[in-house]
Motif scaffolding. Structure first.
Motif, PDB file in Angstrom:
ATOM      1  N   ILE A 230      12.193 -63.386 -31.159  1.00  0.00           N
ATOM      2  CA  ILE A 230      11.868 -62.894 -29.817  1.00  0.00           C
ATOM      3  C   ILE A 230      11.065 -63.938 -29.044  1.00  0.00           C
ATOM      4  O   ILE A 230      11.336 -64.235 -27.882  1.00  0.00           O
ATOM      5  N   GLN A 231      10.102 -64.522 -29.733  1.00  0.00           N
ATOM      6  CA  GLN A 231       9.251 -65.549 -29.122  1.00  0.00           C
ATOM      7  C   GLN A 231      10.115 -66.719 -28.625  1.00  0.00           C
ATOM      8  O   GLN A 231       9.918 -67.226 -27.520  1.00  0.00           O
ATOM      9  N   TRP A 232      11.066 -67.103 -29.444  1.00  0.00           N
ATOM     10  CA  TRP A 232      11.935 -68.215 -29.062  1.00  0.00           C
ATOM     11  C   TRP A 232      12.816 -67.836 -27.877  1.00  0.00           C
ATOM     12  O   TRP A 232      13.006 -68.607 -26.939  1.00  0.00           O
ATOM     13  N   ARG A 233      13.335 -66.596 -27.893  1.00  0.00           N
ATOM     14  CA  ARG A 233      14.170 -66.095 -26.808  1.00  0.00           C
ATOM     15  C   ARG A 233      13.389 -65.979 -25.491  1.00  0.00           C
ATOM     16  O   ARG A 233      13.915 -66.216 -24.407  1.00  0.00           O
ATOM     17  N   ALA A 234      12.122 -65.577 -25.600  1.00  0.00           N
ATOM     18  CA  ALA A 234      11.305 -65.335 -24.398  1.00  0.00           C
ATOM     19  C   ALA A 234      10.912 -66.644 -23.728  1.00  0.00           C
ATOM     20  O   ALA A 234      10.599 -66.684 -22.546  1.00  0.00           O
ATOM     21  N   GLU A 235      10.916 -67.727 -24.486  1.00  0.00           N
ATOM     22  CA  GLU A 235      10.563 -69.056 -23.971  1.00  0.00           C
ATOM     23  C   GLU A 235       9.164 -69.138 -23.422  1.00  0.00           C
ATOM     24  O   GLU A 235       8.855 -70.010 -22.612  1.00  0.00           O
ATOM     25  N   LYS A 236       8.319 -68.186 -23.780  1.00  0.00           N
ATOM     26  CA  LYS A 236       6.910 -68.287 -23.421  1.00  0.00           C
ATOM     27  C   LYS A 236       6.106 -67.402 -24.373  1.00  0.00           C
ATOM     28  O   LYS A 236       6.658 -66.450 -24.935  1.00  0.00           O
ATOM     29  N   PRO A 237       4.833 -67.726 -24.562  1.00  0.00           N
ATOM     30  CA  PRO A 237       4.057 -66.911 -25.503  1.00  0.00           C
ATOM     31  C   PRO A 237       3.895 -65.481 -25.001  1.00  0.00           C
ATOM     32  O   PRO A 237       3.658 -65.255 -23.816  1.00  0.00           O
ATOM     33  N   LEU A 238       4.070 -64.526 -25.890  1.00  0.00           N
ATOM     34  CA  LEU A 238       3.914 -63.121 -25.525  1.00  0.00           C
ATOM     35  C   LEU A 238       2.508 -62.683 -25.937  1.00  0.00           C
ATOM     36  O   LEU A 238       2.190 -62.605 -27.117  1.00  0.00           O
ATOM     37  N   LYS A 239       1.693 -62.428 -24.929  1.00  0.00           N
ATOM     38  CA  LYS A 239       0.261 -62.224 -25.174  1.00  0.00           C
ATOM     39  C   LYS A 239      -0.032 -60.939 -25.937  1.00  0.00           C
ATOM     40  O   LYS A 239      -0.948 -60.887 -26.746  1.00  0.00           O
ATOM     41  N   SER A 240       0.737 -59.889 -25.671  1.00  0.00           N
ATOM     42  CA  SER A 240       0.441 -58.620 -26.327  1.00  0.00           C
ATOM     43  C   SER A 240       0.736 -58.682 -27.817  1.00  0.00           C
ATOM     44  O   SER A 240       0.186 -57.922 -28.596  1.00  0.00           O
ATOM     45  N   LEU A 241       1.609 -59.617 -28.212  1.00  0.00           N
ATOM     46  CA  LEU A 241       1.911 -59.763 -29.639  1.00  0.00           C
ATOM     47  C   LEU A 241       0.682 -60.281 -30.367  1.00  0.00           C
ATOM     48  O   LEU A 241       0.338 -59.810 -31.456  1.00  0.00           O
ATOM     49  N   ALA A 242       0.009 -61.255 -29.759  1.00  0.00           N
ATOM     50  CA  ALA A 242      -1.213 -61.799 -30.360  1.00  0.00           C
ATOM     51  C   ALA A 242      -2.249 -60.695 -30.525  1.00  0.00           C
ATOM     52  O   ALA A 242      -2.922 -60.591 -31.549  1.00  0.00           O
ATOM     53  N   PHE A 243      -2.338 -59.833 -29.515  1.00  0.00           N
ATOM     54  CA  PHE A 243      -3.303 -58.731 -29.566  1.00  0.00           C
ATOM     55  C   PHE A 243      -2.950 -57.765 -30.695  1.00  0.00           C
ATOM     56  O   PHE A 243      -3.797 -57.394 -31.507  1.00  0.00           O
ATOM     57  N   LEU A 244      -1.680 -57.393 -30.769  1.00  0.00           N
ATOM     58  CA  LEU A 244      -1.216 -56.470 -31.809  1.00  0.00           C
ATOM     59  C   LEU A 244      -1.494 -57.048 -33.190  1.00  0.00           C
ATOM     60  O   LEU A 244      -1.989 -56.358 -34.085  1.00  0.00           O
ATOM     61  N   GLN A 245      -1.194 -58.332 -33.352  1.00  0.00           N
ATOM     62  CA  GLN A 245      -1.380 -58.946 -34.665  1.00  0.00           C
ATOM     63  C   GLN A 245      -2.852 -59.029 -35.062  1.00  0.00           C
ATOM     64  O   GLN A 245      -3.192 -58.820 -36.221  1.00  0.00           O
ATOM     65  N   SER A 246      -3.715 -59.310 -34.077  1.00  0.00           N
ATOM     66  CA  SER A 246      -5.148 -59.379 -34.394  1.00  0.00           C
ATOM     67  C   SER A 246      -5.638 -58.013 -34.859  1.00  0.00           C
ATOM     68  O   SER A 246      -6.487 -57.899 -35.736  1.00  0.00           O
ATOM     69  N   LEU A 247      -5.056 -56.971 -34.291  1.00  0.00           N
ATOM     70  CA  LEU A 247      -5.427 -55.604 -34.657  1.00  0.00           C
ATOM     71  C   LEU A 247      -4.962 -55.263 -36.069  1.00  0.00           C
ATOM     72  O   LEU A 247      -5.672 -54.642 -36.851  1.00  0.00           O
ATOM     73  N   LEU A 248      -3.730 -55.699 -36.399  1.00  0.00           N
ATOM     74  CA  LEU A 248      -3.166 -55.386 -37.711  1.00  0.00           C
ATOM     75  C   LEU A 248      -3.927 -56.113 -38.808  1.00  0.00           C
ATOM     76  O   LEU A 248      -4.197 -55.559 -39.865  1.00  0.00           O
ATOM     77  N   VAL A 249      -4.299 -57.346 -38.548  1.00  0.00           N
ATOM     78  CA  VAL A 249      -5.050 -58.118 -39.528  1.00  0.00           C
ATOM     79  C   VAL A 249      -6.403 -57.474 -39.758  1.00  0.00           C
ATOM     80  O   VAL A 249      -6.850 -57.277 -40.878  1.00  0.00           O
ATOM     81  N   TRP A 250      -7.027 -57.059 -38.638  1.00  0.00           N
ATOM     82  CA  TRP A 250      -8.361 -56.502 -38.717  1.00  0.00           C
ATOM     83  C   TRP A 250      -8.369 -55.162 -39.430  1.00  0.00           C
ATOM     84  O   TRP A 250      -9.304 -54.812 -40.118  1.00  0.00           O
ATOM     85  N   GLN A 251      -7.272 -54.396 -39.277  1.00  0.00           N
ATOM     86  CA  GLN A 251      -7.198 -53.048 -39.826  1.00  0.00           C
ATOM     87  C   GLN A 251      -7.194 -53.002 -41.341  1.00  0.00           C
ATOM     88  O   GLN A 251      -7.701 -52.065 -41.919  1.00  0.00           O
ATOM     89  N   GLU A 252      -6.591 -54.026 -41.952  1.00  0.00           N
ATOM     90  CA  GLU A 252      -6.348 -53.952 -43.390  1.00  0.00           C
ATOM     91  C   GLU A 252      -7.565 -53.581 -44.237  1.00  0.00           C
ATOM     92  O   GLU A 252      -7.484 -52.656 -45.034  1.00  0.00           O
ATOM     93  N   PRO A 253      -8.713 -54.246 -44.077  1.00  0.00           N
ATOM     94  CA  PRO A 253      -9.826 -53.926 -44.978  1.00  0.00           C
ATOM     95  C   PRO A 253     -10.295 -52.484 -44.886  1.00  0.00           C
ATOM     96  O   PRO A 253     -10.658 -51.901 -45.898  1.00  0.00           O
ATOM     97  N   SER A 254     -10.249 -51.891 -43.680  1.00  0.00           N
ATOM     98  CA  SER A 254     -10.768 -50.535 -43.531  1.00  0.00           C
ATOM     99  C   SER A 254      -9.675 -49.496 -43.675  1.00  0.00           C
ATOM    100  O   SER A 254      -9.891 -48.312 -43.497  1.00  0.00           O
ATOM    101  N   GLY A 255      -8.449 -49.945 -43.996  1.00  0.00           N
ATOM    102  CA  GLY A 255      -7.302 -49.046 -44.014  1.00  0.00           C
ATOM    103  C   GLY A 255      -7.345 -47.981 -45.094  1.00  0.00           C
ATOM    104  O   GLY A 255      -6.749 -46.928 -44.948  1.00  0.00           O
ATOM    105  N   SER A 256      -8.085 -48.248 -46.174  1.00  0.00           N
ATOM    106  CA  SER A 256      -8.048 -47.321 -47.310  1.00  0.00           C
ATOM    107  C   SER A 256      -8.857 -46.070 -47.059  1.00  0.00           C
ATOM    108  O   SER A 256      -9.673 -46.009 -46.173  1.00  0.00           O
TER     109      SER A 256
END
Ligand SMILES: [Zn+2]
Ligand SMILES: [Zn+2]
Lengths: 256, 200
Positions: A230-256
């Motif tokens: 998708i990133q390659w198709r969009a030809e520009k950085p998709l900002k909301s993806l970075a936000f989503l990913q930062s959230l997913l990474v952060w969630q893991e430790p407290s997920g249990s």
């Protein structure tokens, strides 16, 4: 100057002038449109609540010389749960950005409109939207005509079991071992079971996907592939993806 | 159009027109106004601008705009130092101070999370907030973010990282504007107001 009624979902809003908002709407009747909502940042204005992100509304649009104007709007569904849960908000924003980036203005596409609406309804009710989002991303790519080639090698058509080496975002599909060596491109590896899942998601009903327990390893594996493509198709950085990913990474430790 | 003016005048108009809410017409009017003022007053205005720019900074503790750090609010021992109100911008502190209702402390984030702009937690004054929550004796954190998508995102994020610290987290009520007519209130605001109803 013209006047028309439409039904639309708010993909994004931008501040405009002193007290106005420009809304990007995905409408059933006119495709993606932009319109200014006059006074929509004043607390007592009638358009304040209706022009929240993800709102599904029925509106009256004045077509202007430069800017169209959303002169009246009535809420059909507010999708408030998508704004009351951080993870759902992040997913919904990611979908909205995909639609905003890939859809041209004023091109009617009823199929995408209805699919998006259905997707948001499912998202609203899904506790962990990871796989639902993969299915949404994949199906949206298909509607846009960008579907990645998954059944056989995108270069030589070789499709024998076990012959595929991995996914090449720039080629838009899987490459077999022979073509991969000659292409020398960076491949995203994919387990055969994950590839099978990906093919199945193309045809799956989003509601059925939402009922399945989420396998985060699988979701991330498919995500790596789809995000790169998708990133390659969009030809520009998709900002909301970075936000989503930062959230997913952060969630893991407290997920249990 | 600029060519009709002597150079210093067109430069002044150009600079004034950069200010928010000032269009070319207003910039012209202001430029003429400034030209007609006594020299003392023009110097006074220019000096005030430069001095404000040079002496103002952000408070090292709360992030509010101040000429001395810690700021006056942080230094005020008569205020409730166990109550912390988190806001997006210094102008929100001013707005809350004007109400005279709040006697606790502040923390300014300098922005809000923005999923669409990709503005994540690292870009806000959140580390310092967590630092304060761990070192100061805070009993309650009031989240006073804007009631828009970015504000919602910020409040939800903060609530999730503060709650594990066993600190009470509250947020401003979302309700009806005073003096409003119920039938003109939009559905979303009205819905939130019903949700946040209070016993009398
Ligand atoms: Zn091949
Ligand atoms: Zn301070």
């Amino acid at each position: 100057m013209g006047l028309y009624h439409c039904e639309g979902i708010i993909l994004r809003t931008r501040v405009f002038g002193e007290a106005d908002r420009i809304v990007t709407l995905l409408t059933k009747e006119k495709g993606k449109i932009e319109a200014v909502a006059r006074g929509a940042r004043r607390p007592r204005n009638r358009l304040v609540g209706v022009t929240q992100q993800f709102s599904y509304l029925r509106g009256l649009i004045f077509t202007g010389k430069n800017l169209d104007q959303l002169s009246q709007a009535e809420l059909i569904k507010s999708f408030a749960p998508l704004r009351d849960d951080l993870l759902k908000m992040a997913y919904a924003t990611w979908w909205a950005e995909l639609l905003d980036v890939f859809l041209p203005l004023a091109e009617v596409n009823t199929e995408i409109f209805l699919f998006t609406l259905a997707g948001l309804v499912v998202l609203e009710q899904t506790p962990d939207p990871m796989l639902v989002s993969r299915a949404f991303e994949l199906r949206l790519l298909r509607y846009l005509g960008y579907d990645p080639v998954l059944d056989h090698c995108v270069r030589c058509q070789e499709g024998a079991h076990g012959s595929l080496a991995g996914f090449a975002p720039v080629e838009g599909g899987m490459l077999c071992r022979i073509c991969a060596t000659s292409a020398g491109e960076k491949l995203i590896p994919l387990r055969p079971s994950a590839l099978a899942e990906l093919r199945a998601l193309y045809a799956a009903d989003l509601r059925a996907v939402a009922r399945r327990p989420v396998d985060p390893t699988l979701g991330n594996e498919l995500g790596r592939l789809l995000f790169a493509f998708i990133q390659w198709r969009a030809e520009k950085p998709l900002k909301s993806l970075a936000f989503l990913q930062s959230l997913l990474v952060w969630q893991e430790p407290s997920g249990s | 159009m600029m060519n009709y003016y002597p150079k210093p005048m067109s430069r002044l108009i150009k600079e004034l027109a950069k200010l928010p809410g000032i269009g070319p017409k207003t910039a012209q009017r202001l430029a003429f106004y400034l030209f007609e003022l006594p020299r003392d007053e023009v110097v006074g205005l220019a000096t005030a601008m430069v001095e404000a720019k040079d002496s103002l900074k952000f408070c090292a503790i709360c992030g509010h705009l101040t000429d001395e750090s810690p700021c006056r609010v942080c230094q005020d021992t008569t205020r409730d130092h166990h109550l912390l109100c988190v806001v997006e911008e210094p102008k929100d502190v001013i707005a809350l101070e004007k109400t005279r209702e709040f006697r606790g402390m502040y923390h300014v984030l300098h922005g809000a999370l923005s999923p669409l702009e990709g503005i994540g937690p690292e870009e806000l004054n959140i580390k310092q907030l967590l630092n304060r929550l761990q070192t100061e004796e805070i009993n309650e954190v009031i989240l006073a973010c804007d009631p828009d998508l970015e504000g919602e995102a910020t409040a939800l994020y903060l609530a999730r990282i503060i709650k594990p610290l066993q600190i009470k987290v509250t947020r401003l009520a979302r309700g009806l504007p005073i003096g409003g007519d119920l039938e003109y209130i939009d559905e979303v605001t009205l819905g939130k107001a019903i949700e946040g109803r209070q016993e009398l």
